[in-house]
Design an enzyme around this catalytic site. Structure first.
Site, PDB file in Angstrom:
ATOM      1  N   ALA A 239      75.492  16.770  40.301  1.00  0.00           N
ATOM      2  CA  ALA A 239      75.413  17.901  41.233  1.00  0.00           C
ATOM      3  C   ALA A 239      75.600  17.421  42.673  1.00  0.00           C
ATOM      4  CB  ALA A 239      74.063  18.606  41.083  1.00  0.00           C
ATOM      5  N   TYR A 240      75.061  16.245  42.968  1.00  0.00           N
ATOM      6  CA  TYR A 240      75.203  15.665  44.315  1.00  0.00           C
ATOM      7  C   TYR A 240      76.676  15.370  44.619  1.00  0.00           C
ATOM      8  CZ  TYR A 240      74.960  11.972  47.886  1.00  0.00           C
ATOM      9  OH  TYR A 240      75.159  11.202  49.004  1.00  0.00           O
ATOM     10  N   ILE A 241      77.341  14.714  43.667  1.00  0.00           N
ATOM     11  CA  ILE A 241      78.764  14.366  43.861  1.00  0.00           C
ATOM     12  C   ILE A 241      79.595  15.636  44.048  1.00  0.00           C
ATOM     13  CG2 ILE A 241      80.796  13.352  42.688  1.00  0.00           C
ATOM     14  CD1 ILE A 241      78.742  11.291  43.557  1.00  0.00           C
TER      15      ILE A 241
END
Ligand SMILES: NC(=O)c1ccc[n+]([C@@H]2O[C@H](COP(=O)([O-])OP(=O)(O)OC[C@H]3O[C@@H](n4cnc5c(N)ncnc54)[C@H](OP(=O)(O)O)[C@@H]3O)[C@@H](O)[C@H]2O)c1
Length: 219
Positions: free
Chosen positions: A130-132
């Site tokens: 989700a961060y990427i």
């Protein structure tokens, strides 16, 4: 130069604000926690309290009026879940870019991360994925805007003292780490060289002086 920094109490942001104020520039820290005002003011920056997950673009634009540049250095940080990766790492950057456009502040430096353009491998931790995705979506939003943007993608961040020696280039660079102090120094150098606009840059520790590395890209 008057520079507004989102995530203004973050580790990179505080170092950046210190570099700017030490040389006589104005730094404005956008922070969400009023308890952080004193830390920011202690290093000579102005503080503006605003939560970038709930503010409107108009609210933020009002804080950007009269600035020469904005820097996105916020992040949901370790310990946050998938939802805040989207609302902060993507959403707050999009909000800041929208506000910059409304306020007529063209210069925008976004602190992104190395490798965010590579889709996470199958089986990657859900929060990391989700961060990427959030960081890459924030980049894509910025690249599509009519702003003088530079996307800076540091490798793994450390709290080691800055060395002033970096590798800074169009991706991909080999994986590596970089002290936050050197990320702050590169950010100042990018702000000084608006001709680095329109570039997406990987950053790790290396053997080129910051000023030289940035000057080389500002052709
Ligand atoms: N860790 C790594 O190795 C790595 C590598 C490459 C790139 N990056 C990126 O580098 C950037 C900066 O890193 P850093 O270590 O300096 O970050 P940091 O110390 O975690 O600072 C992030 C700041 O964002 C603020 N923030 C969070 N939610 C907010 C909101 N809703 N409104 C306003 N501010 C908010 C936080 O404030 P609070 O204190 O109030 O939460 C915090 O001060 C991040 O974007 C990160 O993704 C990290």
């Amino acid at each position: 130069m008057r520079v507004v920094i989102a995530g203004g109490h973050g580790k990179i942001a505080l170092l950046l604000e210190q570099l700017l104020t030490q040389r006589g520039d104005q730094a404005v820290a956008l922070i969400r926690n009023p308890a952080h005002v004193a830390d920011v003011e202690k290093i000579g920056a102005e503080a503006a309290v605003v939560d970038l997950e709930t503010a409107s673009a108009g609210d933020v634009a009002a804080l950007l009026t009269g600035a020469d540049a904005v820097v996105f250095a916020a992040g949901a940080g370790p310990g946050s879940g998938t939802a805040r990766k989207d609302t902060v790492d993507r959403g707050a950057s999009v909000l800041l870019a929208e506000a910059a456009g409304q306020a007529g502040v063209r210069r925008f430096v976004q602190i992104s991360g190395m490798g965010v353009d590579r889709p996470p491998a199958a089986g990657t931790d859900e929060v990391w994925s989700a961060y990427i995705r959030a960081k890459f979506a924030a980049e894509e939003d910025l690249r599509a805007r009519d702003l003088d943007w530079t996307v800076l993608r540091p490798g793994g961040l450390t709290d080691d003292p800055g060395t002033g020696q970096v590798a800074l280039a169009t991706p991909p660079l080999p994986r590596g780490s970089v002290p936050r102090a050197d990320v702050a120094a590169v950010t100042v150098a990018l702000l000084d060289r608006p001709r680095t606009s329109g570039q997406t840059l990987d950053l790790v520790s290396g053997d080129t002086a910051v000023a030289e590395a940035v000057a080389h890209l500002a052709t």
